[in-house]
Design a protein around this motif. Structure first.
Motif, PDB file in Angstrom:
ATOM      1  N   GLU A 140       0.846  -1.183   0.000  1.00 39.01           N
ATOM      2  CA  GLU A 140       0.000   0.000   0.000  1.00 39.01           C
ATOM      3  C   GLU A 140       0.886   1.239   0.000  1.00 39.01           C
ATOM      4  OE1 GLU A 140      -3.572   0.023   2.685  1.00 39.01           O
ATOM      5  OE2 GLU A 140      -2.516  -1.731   3.487  1.00 39.01           O
ATOM      6  N   LEU A 141       0.555   2.183  -0.854  1.00 41.84           N
ATOM      7  CA  LEU A 141       1.200   3.497  -0.857  1.00 41.84           C
ATOM      8  C   LEU A 141       0.312   4.412  -0.032  1.00 41.84           C
ATOM      9  CD1 LEU A 141       1.997   3.754  -4.672  1.00 41.84           C
ATOM     10  CD2 LEU A 141       3.522   3.007  -2.837  1.00 41.84           C
ATOM     11  N   CYS A 142       0.903   5.139   0.931  1.00 43.45           N
ATOM     12  CA  CYS A 142       0.114   5.963   1.843  1.00 43.45           C
ATOM     13  C   CYS A 142       0.598   7.400   1.843  1.00 43.45           C
ATOM     14  CB  CYS A 142       0.200   5.413   3.261  1.00 43.45           C
ATOM     15  SG  CYS A 142      -0.353   3.707   3.419  1.00 43.45           S
ATOM     16  N   GLY A 143      -0.349   8.331   1.818  1.00 44.44           N
ATOM     17  CA  GLY A 143      -0.044   9.756   1.929  1.00 44.44           C
ATOM     18  C   GLY A 143      -0.041  10.171   3.384  1.00 44.44           C
ATOM     19  N   GLU A 144      -0.208  11.459   3.628  1.00 46.04           N
ATOM     20  CA  GLU A 144      -0.169  11.988   4.996  1.00 46.04           C
ATOM     21  C   GLU A 144      -1.464  11.776   5.760  1.00 46.04           C
ATOM     22  OE1 GLU A 144       1.292  15.967   5.471  1.00 46.04           O
ATOM     23  OE2 GLU A 144       2.641  15.742   3.771  1.00 46.04           O
ATOM     24  N   THR A 145      -2.589  11.762   5.081  1.00 47.42           N
ATOM     25  CA  THR A 145      -3.876  11.737   5.764  1.00 47.42           C
ATOM     26  C   THR A 145      -4.381  10.322   5.997  1.00 47.42           C
ATOM     27  OG1 THR A 145      -5.093  11.888   3.682  1.00 47.42           O
ATOM     28  CG2 THR A 145      -4.515  13.959   4.771  1.00 47.42           C
ATOM     29  N   GLU A 146      -5.229  10.197   6.990  1.00 47.07           N
ATOM     30  CA  GLU A 146      -5.895   8.933   7.282  1.00 47.07           C
ATOM     31  C   GLU A 146      -6.744   8.546   6.071  1.00 47.07           C
ATOM     32  OE1 GLU A 146      -6.613   5.768   9.834  1.00 47.07           O
ATOM     33  OE2 GLU A 146      -5.435   7.519  10.321  1.00 47.07           O
ATOM     34  N   GLY A 147      -6.727   7.314   5.689  1.00 47.23           N
ATOM     35  CA  GLY A 147      -7.515   6.860   4.564  1.00 47.23           C
ATOM     36  C   GLY A 147      -6.905   7.133   3.198  1.00 47.23           C
ATOM     37  N   SER A 148      -5.647   7.562   3.170  1.00 39.02           N
ATOM     38  CA  SER A 148      -5.010   7.871   1.885  1.00 39.02           C
ATOM     39  C   SER A 148      -4.278   6.675   1.271  1.00 39.02           C
ATOM     40  CB  SER A 148      -4.011   9.024   2.063  1.00 39.02           C
ATOM     41  OG  SER A 148      -2.935   8.616   2.894  1.00 39.02           O
ATOM     42  N   CYS A 149      -4.278   5.543   1.940  1.00 37.04           N
ATOM     43  CA  CYS A 149      -3.551   4.370   1.440  1.00 37.04           C
ATOM     44  C   CYS A 149      -4.291   3.727   0.273  1.00 37.04           C
ATOM     45  CB  CYS A 149      -3.362   3.345   2.551  1.00 37.04           C
ATOM     46  SG  CYS A 149      -2.345   3.941   3.910  1.00 37.04           S
ATOM     47  N   ARG A 150      -3.528   3.280  -0.695  1.00 41.21           N
ATOM     48  CA  ARG A 150      -4.085   2.580  -1.847  1.00 41.21           C
ATOM     49  C   ARG A 150      -3.126   1.468  -2.242  1.00 41.21           C
ATOM     50  NH1 ARG A 150      -1.489   7.446  -1.756  1.00 41.21           N
ATOM     51  NH2 ARG A 150      -0.137   7.738  -3.525  1.00 41.21           N
ATOM     52  N   TYR A 151      -3.688   0.396  -2.778  1.00 44.10           N
ATOM     53  CA  TYR A 151      -2.888  -0.774  -3.125  1.00 44.10           C
ATOM     54  C   TYR A 151      -1.989  -0.507  -4.322  1.00 44.10           C
ATOM     55  CZ  TYR A 151      -5.566  -3.525   0.159  1.00 44.10           C
ATOM     56  OH  TYR A 151      -6.129  -4.005   1.304  1.00 44.10           O
ATOM     57  N   ALA A 152      -0.840  -1.168  -4.317  1.00 43.31           N
ATOM     58  CA  ALA A 152       0.105  -1.078  -5.421  1.00 43.31           C
ATOM     59  C   ALA A 152       0.777  -2.434  -5.592  1.00 43.31           C
ATOM     60  CB  ALA A 152       1.163  -0.008  -5.142  1.00 43.31           C
ATOM     61  N   ALA A 153       1.059  -2.796  -6.824  1.00 49.41           N
ATOM     62  CA  ALA A 153       1.784  -4.033  -7.123  1.00 49.41           C
ATOM     63  C   ALA A 153       3.197  -3.654  -7.550  1.00 49.41           C
ATOM     64  CB  ALA A 153       1.078  -4.813  -8.219  1.00 49.41           C
ATOM     65  N   GLY A 154       4.176  -4.439  -7.149  1.00 49.35           N
ATOM     66  CA  GLY A 154       5.567  -4.118  -7.436  1.00 49.35           C
ATOM     67  C   GLY A 154       6.270  -5.198  -8.230  1.00 49.35           C
ATOM     68  N   LEU A 155       7.474  -4.872  -8.650  1.00 49.89           N
ATOM     69  CA  LEU A 155       8.342  -5.823  -9.343  1.00 49.89           C
ATOM     70  C   LEU A 155       9.515  -6.169  -8.440  1.00 49.89           C
ATOM     71  CD1 LEU A 155       8.432  -4.291 -12.921  1.00 49.89           C
ATOM     72  CD2 LEU A 155       7.255  -6.362 -12.181  1.00 49.89           C
ATOM     73  N   ALA A 156       9.720  -7.464  -8.212  1.00 52.71           N
ATOM     74  CA  ALA A 156      10.812  -7.938  -7.356  1.00 52.71           C
ATOM     75  C   ALA A 156      12.025  -8.263  -8.214  1.00 52.71           C
ATOM     76  CB  ALA A 156      10.376  -9.172  -6.579  1.00 52.71           C
ATOM     77  N   GLU A 157      13.198  -7.815  -7.751  1.00 52.64           N
ATOM     78  CA  GLU A 157      14.452  -8.137  -8.423  1.00 52.64           C
ATOM     79  C   GLU A 157      15.573  -8.108  -7.395  1.00 52.64           C
ATOM     80  OE1 GLU A 157      17.364  -6.324 -11.837  1.00 52.64           O
ATOM     81  OE2 GLU A 157      15.204  -6.122 -12.122  1.00 52.64           O
ATOM     82  N   GLY A 158      16.268  -9.226  -7.251  1.00 48.24           N
ATOM     83  CA  GLY A 158      17.342  -9.306  -6.255  1.00 48.24           C
ATOM     84  C   GLY A 158      16.785  -9.118  -4.860  1.00 48.24           C
ATOM     85  N   ASP A 159      17.295  -8.111  -4.144  1.00 46.66           N
ATOM     86  CA  ASP A 159      16.792  -7.816  -2.801  1.00 46.66           C
ATOM     87  C   ASP A 159      15.964  -6.537  -2.781  1.00 46.66           C
ATOM     88  OD1 ASP A 159      18.778  -5.929  -3.135  1.00 46.66           O
ATOM     89  OD2 ASP A 159      19.760  -6.320  -1.218  1.00 46.66           O
ATOM     90  N   HIS A 160      15.413  -6.150  -3.945  1.00 41.44           N
ATOM     91  CA  HIS A 160      14.630  -4.926  -4.078  1.00 41.44           C
ATOM     92  C   HIS A 160      13.233  -5.221  -4.630  1.00 41.44           C
ATOM     93  CE1 HIS A 160      18.748  -3.423  -4.184  1.00 41.44           C
ATOM     94  NE2 HIS A 160      18.257  -2.270  -3.765  1.00 41.44           N
ATOM     95  N   VAL A 161      12.308  -4.327  -4.294  1.00 43.87           N
ATOM     96  CA  VAL A 161      10.992  -4.298  -4.938  1.00 43.87           C
ATOM     97  C   VAL A 161      10.761  -2.871  -5.391  1.00 43.87           C
ATOM     98  CG1 VAL A 161       8.491  -4.491  -4.598  1.00 43.87           C
ATOM     99  CG2 VAL A 161      10.012  -6.207  -3.611  1.00 43.87           C
ATOM    100  N   ALA A 162      10.347  -2.694  -6.645  1.00 45.89           N
ATOM    101  CA  ALA A 162      10.052  -1.378  -7.198  1.00 45.89           C
ATOM    102  C   ALA A 162       8.540  -1.202  -7.267  1.00 45.89           C
ATOM    103  CB  ALA A 162      10.661  -1.240  -8.585  1.00 45.89           C
ATOM    104  N   LEU A 163       8.055  -0.098  -6.689  1.00 47.57           N
ATOM    105  CA  LEU A 163       6.638   0.243  -6.736  1.00 47.57           C
ATOM    106  C   LEU A 163       6.469   1.456  -7.643  1.00 47.57           C
ATOM    107  CD1 LEU A 163       5.827  -0.071  -2.930  1.00 47.57           C
ATOM    108  CD2 LEU A 163       5.313  -1.730  -4.727  1.00 47.57           C
ATOM    109  N   PRO A 164       5.559   1.411  -8.602  1.00 45.48           N
ATOM    110  CA  PRO A 164       5.424   2.500  -9.559  1.00 45.48           C
ATOM    111  C   PRO A 164       4.836   3.772  -8.947  1.00 45.48           C
ATOM    112  CG  PRO A 164       3.674   0.913  -9.884  1.00 45.48           C
ATOM    113  CD  PRO A 164       4.605   0.334  -8.840  1.00 45.48           C
ATOM    114  N   ASN A 165       5.140   4.890  -9.568  1.00 51.43           N
ATOM    115  CA  ASN A 165       4.579   6.189  -9.204  1.00 51.43           C
ATOM    116  C   ASN A 165       3.142   6.237  -9.706  1.00 51.43           C
ATOM    117  OD1 ASN A 165       3.906   8.862  -8.887  1.00 51.43           O
ATOM    118  ND2 ASN A 165       5.565   9.664 -10.139  1.00 51.43           N
ATOM    119  N   ASP A 166       2.197   6.506  -8.807  1.00 46.97           N
ATOM    120  CA  ASP A 166       0.801   6.597  -9.235  1.00 46.97           C
ATOM    121  C   ASP A 166       0.323   8.045  -9.329  1.00 46.97           C
ATOM    122  OD1 ASP A 166       0.447   7.327  -6.577  1.00 46.97           O
ATOM    123  OD2 ASP A 166      -1.001   5.749  -6.122  1.00 46.97           O
ATOM    124  N   GLY A 167       1.256   8.997  -9.167  1.00 44.45           N
ATOM    125  CA  GLY A 167       0.913  10.409  -9.307  1.00 44.45           C
ATOM    126  C   GLY A 167       0.309  11.047  -8.076  1.00 44.45           C
TER     127      GLY A 167
END
Length: 113
Positions: free
Chosen positions: A52-79
């Motif tokens: 979940e990507l979360c902003g500053e306010t309560e209820g601002s979290c939204r789901y995101a899917a990422g790409l795993a590579e090595g020991d990292h996961v990349a989550l895209p910018n949703d704007g």
């Protein structure tokens, strides 16, 4: 893992744990994990789910899917503003991120630096 102590099993004591989260120049988020045996992998999908990507306010979290590579996961910018990332942040989360010895990444909430 419990078998590591009495049976001198070389299995790691835990699965992947979050080490850091940073914003990349394109606005995407890079998560770095520690205690990863081999590399991170997903099951039943080419995307890592349960984030979940979360902003500053309560209820601002939204789901995101990422790409795993090595020991990292990349989550895209949703704007939208992102201040922190959550993973497996539910009572019975649906997740699919594991390392090569099939240990799952544990739940976390981390601020982005």
């Amino acid at each position: 893992v419990i078998a590591a102590l009495p049976y001198d099993n070389p299995a790691p004591p835990s699965g992947p744990r979050i080490a850091s989260a940073r914003r990349l120049p394109d606005g995407s988020i890079e998560l770095t994990f520690t205690d990863v045996t081999g590399a991170l992998h997903t099951r039943s999908s080419d995307r890592a789910i349960g984030f979940e990507l979360c902003g500053e306010t309560e209820g601002s979290c939204r789901y995101a899917a990422g790409l795993a590579e090595g020991d990292h996961v990349a989550l895209p910018n949703d704007g939208k503003p992102v201040m922190r990332v959550r993973y497996a942040w539910a009572d019975s989360p649906t997740v699919n991120l594991f390392d090569e010895v099939s240990l799952p990444a544990g739940p976390f909430e981390v601020a982005i630096h």
